[in-house]
Write an enzyme that holds these catalytic residues in place. Structure first.
Site: not given
Length: 424
Positions: A260, A275, A347, A350, A388
């Site tokens: 990403r 991230r 988070e 999801s 994460r």
């Protein structure tokens, strides 16, 4: 993609959904394009009818030995005008299709109103954050003590937001992948190992294109994109297919690297492992009967929660408000893990039900017994990302001497190692 008939017959429903999402789009553009399309089609049909009458008159005149030159000339003119209108109609249809590809999914009635993450609603909480009798460290400081995550060499090799994992950190991420996949096998999901590059059509099928092209990594001189999540190739496994009703649901899991650009996250999480441009994730993807999709959303959510419970990591689950929900989602749960180094929940999963939105884009249908093909529903959910997860383990299991306890469920995957000792 939304149903064209819904847009035409019930534009107020779509307008209300756009307003609930706080989207800048409005129905005026659609109505203008659709009216123009209808006008052009009406003009084309009228000219074709006129051409048919002229053709019939030419045939009659020729049968009677009369002069038909004037009508033949008019036929040529009519054909030219029809061709020009056909081209104009196709251009308007293309503009209409492009606009429809930018329209987000309609939120389910159970989705709370709201503008951003501050309006999300907590629905479940598990575990009590640990009380420490020493100063808690962030994962990047713990990594300095234990030598697991090398941000400097990652930046040297590739750039910012890339990391090299050494020794125990690399092994712990591999342990997490194996643990997660074993769990999904226990749950009856079929493991998929898809391509890590896909074409433009595949990206469009799940909603990444055309709206979010800047968030993707594109291969230069090729029409290939690096996948941002396994959701993209796995959902599209059945693109342009009609499945048997008895074959539903399709319940898949897949472990892949994800890529990403994080184009919309300037200045966020620039330090550490939260991230990254490249990270590993285990994804769940379901293709279901429309009647069952919300039931399976709860199953997917519960799987993500169960993984955190087995790792003994405190978490909370929230329902995203309409303004914070992803483009393709009809309803989304975020599962957030507690990070003591940041003293907040972040988070880690999801889980979304996209209903028939992606199915329409990717053309995935099923055939009921004795009936016409219908659209399937698609769902996706993280189960879980390993980066994460590693951060959460490091921060929640840190000890006063700088060591990190390995969660009990991962000890067998770590060859019996129970503690990661500090190297400094």
């Amino acid at each position: 993609m939304l149903d064209l008939k819904l847009l035409q017959k019930n534009p107020e429903v779509v307008a209300a959904a756009l307003a609930k999402r706080h989207s800048p789009l409005n129905m005026r553009t659609f109505e203008e394009l659709d009216n123009k399309r209808r006008e052009l089609l009406a003009q084309v049909e009228a000219l074709k009818a006129e051409r048919n009458r002229a053709s019939a008159e030419v045939a009659r005149l020729k049968r009677n030995g009369e002069d038909a030159e004037a009508f033949i000339a008019s036929l040529s003119d009519l054909s030219s005008r029809i061709s020009a209108l056909d081209s104009a109609t196709e251009a308007v249809k293309a503009d209409l299709a492009d606009w429809m590809l930018t329209v987000p999914n309609i939120p389910d009635a159970s989705v709370p109103d709201g503008v951003d993450e501050n309006d999300n609603v907590e629905v479940h909480r598990w575990g009590t954050p640990r009380e420490f009798d020493f100063e808690v460290k962030n994962h990047w400081d713990l990594s300095n003590d234990n030598g697991g995550l090398d941000f400097e060499r990652g930046a040297k090799l590739a750039g910012s937001r890339f990391t090299v994992s050494w020794g125990w950190a690399a092994r712990l991420e591999r342990a997490l992948v194996c643990f997660y996949l074993d769990f999904h096998h226990e749950q009856g999901r079929t493991e998929i190992l898809p391509p890590l590059m896909v074409n433009r059509k595949t990206m469009q099928g799940t909603g990444q294109l055309p709206k979010f092209e800047e968030d993707l990594f594109k291969v230069a001189d090729w029409e290939y994109y690096l996948i941002p999540t396994a959701e993209v190739p796995v959902t599209n496994l059945h693109a342009d297919e009609i499945l048997d009703e008895e074959a539903l649901p399709k319940r898949y899991c897949s472990q892949t690297p994800c890529f990403r650009s994080e184009a919309g996250s300037a200045g966020k999480d620039t330090r550490g492992y939260i991230r990254q441009h490249q990270f590993t994730k285990v994804e769940m993807v379901y293709i279901t009967h429309p009647d069952d999709s919300f039931k399976y959303l709860e199953e997917m959510r519960r799987s993500a929660e169960t993984l955190l419970e087995r790792l003994e990591l405190p978490y909370r689950t929230i329902t995203l408000c309409a303004g914070d929900m992803g483009f393709s989602a009809c309803k989304t749960y975020d599962v957030e893990v507690w990070l003591p180094g940041q003293r907040t929940y972040r988070e880690i999963s999801s889980c979304s039900n996209c209903v028939d939105f992606q199915a329409r884009r990717a053309n995935i249908r099923f055939r009921p017994k004795g009936g016409k093909p219908e659209w399937v529903h698609t769902l996706n959910g993280s189960g879980l990302p390993t980066g994460r997860s590693l951060v959460a383990i490091m921060e929640n299991y840190q000890q006063k001497d700088g060591s990190i306890v390995v969660p009990k469920v991962l000890v067998p995957y770590m060859g019996g190692q129970e503690v990661i000792e500090p190297t400094k």
